[in-house]
Design an enzyme around this catalytic site. Structure first.
Site, PDB file in Angstrom:
ATOM      1  N   LYS A  97       0.872  -1.180   0.000  1.00 55.63           N
ATOM      2  CA  LYS A  97       0.000   0.000   0.000  1.00 55.63           C
ATOM      3  C   LYS A  97       0.904   1.225   0.000  1.00 55.63           C
ATOM      4  O   LYS A  97       1.485   1.583   1.021  1.00 55.63           O
ATOM      5  CB  LYS A  97      -0.878   0.003   1.257  1.00 55.63           C
ATOM      6  N   GLU A 101       9.166   1.168  11.314  1.00 57.05           N
ATOM      7  CA  GLU A 101      10.216   2.176  11.130  1.00 57.05           C
ATOM      8  C   GLU A 101       9.539   3.522  11.286  1.00 57.05           C
ATOM      9  O   GLU A 101       8.809   3.950  10.390  1.00 57.05           O
ATOM     10  CB  GLU A 101      10.832   2.070   9.731  1.00 57.05           C
ATOM     11  N   CYS A 151      13.358  10.374   7.610  1.00 56.27           N
ATOM     12  CA  CYS A 151      13.270   9.899   8.999  1.00 56.27           C
ATOM     13  C   CYS A 151      14.620  10.047   9.685  1.00 56.27           C
ATOM     14  O   CYS A 151      14.679  10.302  10.884  1.00 56.27           O
ATOM     15  CB  CYS A 151      12.789   8.469   9.033  1.00 56.27           C
ATOM     16  N   GLU A 183       9.707  15.792  15.969  1.00 56.17           N
ATOM     17  CA  GLU A 183      10.185  15.556  14.610  1.00 56.17           C
ATOM     18  C   GLU A 183       9.448  16.535  13.697  1.00 56.17           C
ATOM     19  O   GLU A 183       8.257  16.383  13.435  1.00 56.17           O
ATOM     20  CB  GLU A 183       9.899  14.124  14.179  1.00 56.17           C
TER      21      GLU A 183
HETATM   22  P1  NAP Z   1       1.929   8.241   7.850  1.00 53.92           P
HETATM   23  O1  NAP Z   1       0.787   9.129   7.831  1.00 53.92           O
HETATM   24  O2  NAP Z   1       2.179   7.425   9.061  1.00 53.92           O
HETATM   25  O3  NAP Z   1       1.764   7.334   6.550  1.00 53.92           O
HETATM   26  C1  NAP Z   1       2.564   6.228   6.277  1.00 53.92           C
HETATM   27  C2  NAP Z   1       1.734   5.203   5.536  1.00 53.92           C
HETATM   28  O4  NAP Z   1       0.697   4.710   6.396  1.00 53.92           O
HETATM   29  C3  NAP Z   1       1.019   5.774   4.307  1.00 53.92           C
HETATM   30  O5  NAP Z   1       0.976   4.786   3.305  1.00 53.92           O
HETATM   31  C4  NAP Z   1      -0.360   6.046   4.856  1.00 53.92           C
HETATM   32  O6  NAP Z   1      -1.345   6.133   3.866  1.00 53.92           O
HETATM   33  C5  NAP Z   1      -0.560   4.859   5.754  1.00 53.92           C
HETATM   34  N1  NAP Z   1      -1.621   5.027   6.738  1.00 53.92           N
HETATM   35  C6  NAP Z   1      -2.151   6.189   7.237  1.00 53.92           C
HETATM   36  N2  NAP Z   1      -3.124   5.914   8.120  1.00 53.92           N
HETATM   37  C7  NAP Z   1      -3.228   4.575   8.198  1.00 53.92           C
HETATM   38  C8  NAP Z   1      -4.056   3.689   8.950  1.00 53.92           C
HETATM   39  N3  NAP Z   1      -4.980   4.132   9.797  1.00 53.92           N
HETATM   40  N4  NAP Z   1      -3.881   2.358   8.782  1.00 53.92           N
HETATM   41  C9  NAP Z   1      -2.954   1.881   7.931  1.00 53.92           C
HETATM   42  N5  NAP Z   1      -2.151   2.664   7.198  1.00 53.92           N
HETATM   43  C10 NAP Z   1      -2.276   4.001   7.330  1.00 53.92           C
HETATM   44  O7  NAP Z   1       3.304   8.954   7.631  1.00 53.92           O
HETATM   45  P2  NAP Z   1       3.659  10.017   6.510  1.00 53.92           P
HETATM   46  O8  NAP Z   1       2.969  11.272   6.850  1.00 53.92           O
HETATM   47  O9  NAP Z   1       3.428   9.397   5.208  1.00 53.92           O
HETATM   48  O10 NAP Z   1       5.243  10.175   6.721  1.00 53.92           O
HETATM   49  C11 NAP Z   1       5.791  11.034   7.675  1.00 53.92           C
HETATM   50  C12 NAP Z   1       6.233  10.300   8.931  1.00 53.92           C
HETATM   51  O11 NAP Z   1       6.816   9.026   8.626  1.00 53.92           O
HETATM   52  C13 NAP Z   1       7.274  11.023   9.712  1.00 53.92           C
HETATM   53  O12 NAP Z   1       6.932  11.059  11.065  1.00 53.92           O
HETATM   54  C14 NAP Z   1       8.567  10.205   9.515  1.00 53.92           C
HETATM   55  O13 NAP Z   1       9.471  10.231  10.544  1.00 53.92           O
HETATM   56  C15 NAP Z   1       8.072   8.853   9.312  1.00 53.92           C
HETATM   57  N6  NAP Z   1       9.007   8.108   8.458  1.00 53.92           N
HETATM   58  C16 NAP Z   1       9.848   7.196   9.021  1.00 53.92           C
HETATM   59  C17 NAP Z   1      10.763   6.506   8.250  1.00 53.92           C
HETATM   60  C18 NAP Z   1      11.686   5.483   8.834  1.00 53.92           C
HETATM   61  O14 NAP Z   1      12.340   4.772   8.110  1.00 53.92           O
HETATM   62  N7  NAP Z   1      11.806   5.347  10.143  1.00 53.92           N
HETATM   63  C19 NAP Z   1      10.810   6.735   6.879  1.00 53.92           C
HETATM   64  C20 NAP Z   1       9.946   7.669   6.325  1.00 53.92           C
HETATM   65  C21 NAP Z   1       9.051   8.344   7.128  1.00 53.92           C
HETATM   66  P3  NAP Z   1      -1.785   7.596   3.330  1.00 53.92           P
HETATM   67  O15 NAP Z   1      -0.623   8.147   2.634  1.00 53.92           O
HETATM   68  O16 NAP Z   1      -2.914   7.292   2.448  1.00 53.92           O
HETATM   69  O17 NAP Z   1      -2.173   8.383   4.542  1.00 53.92           O
END
Ligand code: NAP
Ligand code: MG
Length: 479
Positions: free
Chosen positions: A172, A247, A281, A380
């Site tokens: 996804k 992650e 991240c 963050e």
């Molecule tokens: P996010 O909102 O957590 O989204 C990540 C993924 O989860 C997306 O595919 C999102 O879909 C999906 N998602 C959202 N709500 C969900 C739910 N209720 N159930 C299942 N899946 C769901 O994060 P983001 O805004 O895309 O990215 C920013 C954050 O990610 C930051 O805090 C960053 O630190 C973290 N990050 C961490 C790493 C690492 O390797 N540690 C790498 C990259 C990013 P949608 O896009 O459709 O909402």
């Protein structure tokens, strides 16, 4: 641009036929529609993955699986420029960054493809008259939920090891960035990946993502994203229950001692926070500087930081826009709040002339000194915002470095060998760089969080253990 989902080897619409728009972050304009997948589509994708496991894909030898992955890597390299252009359009990132992302994507398939037939079980000494084999087996159907910041890289990182071990995957992508995932699915099919081994369900997190994470027939979840959603994923995994690798976020420190080679450190420090507009991240979002070198170090970093330029992918500058309007508003609020609270600004980057009015651009900012417990030094931000924090000595540096809920990566800048080793052990992180940072994609290097940065390991050979399990076969045959 492929505007269909990929399920069971076919490009299909959502079962509801609904779509949602995808934007170009550099202009704010709609670049295309994406199928809005939901529970019914996830059900189909999981069923197709199960069928693939029971069929050709499940029967394929490790050698053949590895060859398929290696062919995918080659196809990615053949189409590298087209993929990079697509990724830059969808994410707004500078073309050089997008090109690098695609090289790293290929590298994941190459690395795990060449590892597929080198992971083997063990023979365990046991009682006389017995032979015990420890087999290593795939988990089954693996779910992969990835974010928008490095869409192509994240797919390689999450999906390639799962396929190498013989799992069938359901991916996804983030709703903001579906196109590279669909392109990769097509390449994989052309490279000979059997239908159903990789399925891509596009859609919204709370619909397709939630349906996937809670699906009763998945065997594993790999999630990269925010801490909030990570908690939802782990909760969903607890009900099934299946293993999950999370992650999550970070607040990674760059720790500069007074014997550091600033010539080498300064450009790396600036890049560590402005790369991908800080939406990384592992962004080096805290700069910890020893008091005895504070003025010199800060003025040199500020000078380099002030040269940072923000532009569109084609301009190919240091930074692109943020991913979407919400992200831009969030980051700008952190900047405005810090200014309003009187936190001194040490340097600012600049926006290139002639940027599209609808793009989600922000000016990078370097603040300091920032109190270690201030919001800016704890949260963050996920944007190009650097917080500088002075420290006295090693113990003080360790206390500050470890003084956030996170523990993802860290860098230590010093020429003192003993201090390098002491700091590497004392700092809480899944990776510690010494006199460098985030070098070369790091496909070979186990990566992941401690504390609130998540758990489990991706990258390197350790990732293969996460996406497989063991079976202990105890045979009595007599002496
Ligand atoms: P996010 O909102 O957590 O989204 C990540 C993924 O989860 C997306 O595919 C999102 O879909 C999906 N998602 C959202 N709500 C969900 C739910 N209720 N159930 C299942 N899946 C769901 O994060 P983001 O805004 O895309 O990215 C920013 C954050 O990610 C930051 O805090 C960053 O630190 C973290 N990050 C961490 C790493 C690492 O390797 N540690 C790498 C990259 C990013 P949608 O896009 O459709 O909402
Ligand atoms: Mg988009």
């Amino acid at each position: 641009m492929i505007d269909k989902m990929f399920i069971g080897g076919r490009f299909v619409e959502a079962s509801t036929r609904e779509t949602f728009p995808s934007l170009n972050p550099a202009t704010g304009e709609v670049i295309g529609q994406v199928p809005r997948g939901g529970k019914a589509d996830v059900d189909r994708a999981v069923a197709e993955a199960q069928a693939a496991r029971a069929g050709e894909w499940g029967r394929m030898s490790a050698l053949e699986r590895g060859r398929v992955l290696m062919r995918i890597a080659q196809r990615i390299l053949d189409d590298a420029e087209e993929l990079a252009q697509l990724e830059a359009l969808d994410t707004g990132k500078p073309l050089t960054t997008a090109r690098n992302d695609i090289q790293v994507l290929a590298r994941y398939f190459e690395f795990y493809g060449s590892a597929a037939d080198k992971v083997h079980g063990e023979v365990i000494p046991f009682l006389n008259g017995y032979t015990v084999n420890l087999l290593r087996e795939p988990l089954g159907v693996t779910a992969h939920i990835v974010p928008w910041n490095y869409p192509a890289q994240m797919i390689g990182r999450s999906v390639a090891p799962a396929l190498a071990m013989g799992n069938a995957a359901v991916l996804k992508p983030a709703e903001d960035t579906s196109y590279s995932a669909l392109y990769i699915a097509r390449i994989a099919q052309q490279a000979g990946l059997p239908d159903g081994a990789l399925n891509v369900v596009t859609g919204l997190g709370e619909e397709a993502g939630a349906a996937l994470a809670s699906h009763p027939d998945i065997d594993f979840i790999s999630f990269t994203g925010s801490n909030e959603v990570g908690t939802l994923i782990q909760t969903a995994a607890a009900h099934t229950p299946v293993k999950c690798v999370l992650e999550l976020g970070g607040k990674s420190p760059q720790i500069v001692f007074d014997d550091a080679d600033l010539e080498r450190a300064v450009p790396v420090i600036v890049r560590a926070i402005v790369q991908n507009a800080g939406q990384t991240c592992t962004a080096g979002s805290r700069l910890l500087v020893q008091e005895s070198i504070y003025d010199v170090c800060v003025s040199r970093v500020a000078e380099a930081f002030a040269r940072v330029k923000v532009g569109t992918p084609d301009m190919d500058l240091d930074c692109g826009p943020l991913m979407n309007a919400a992200q831009r508003t969030r980051v700008q609020r952190y900047i405005d709040d810090a200014r309003a609270a009187g936190v001194p600004v040490l340097a600012e980057g600049s926006l290139a002339d002639g940027l599209p009015a609808g793009g989600f651009f922000v000016r990078p900012v370097m603040f300091g000194p920032v109190a270690p417990d201030a919001v800016l030094a704890q949260d963050e931000v996920f944007g190009p915002v650097l917080s500088v924090i002075p420290f006295r000595d090693e113990a003080h540096a360790v206390a500050i470095a470890n003084g956030t809920p996170y523990g993802l990566i860290a860098a230590v800048w010093t020429e003192n060998g003993g201090r390098q080793q002491r700091m590497a052990r004392a700092v809480r992180a899944g990776q510690v760089f010494i006199n460098s940072y985030g070098a070369g994609g790091g496909v070979e290097l186990p990566f992941g969080g401690t504390r609130r940065s998540g758990h489990g390991r991706e990258k390197g050979l350790l990732a293969l253990e996460e996406v497989s399990t063991t079976k202990t076969v105890i045979q009595f045959h007599g002496e």
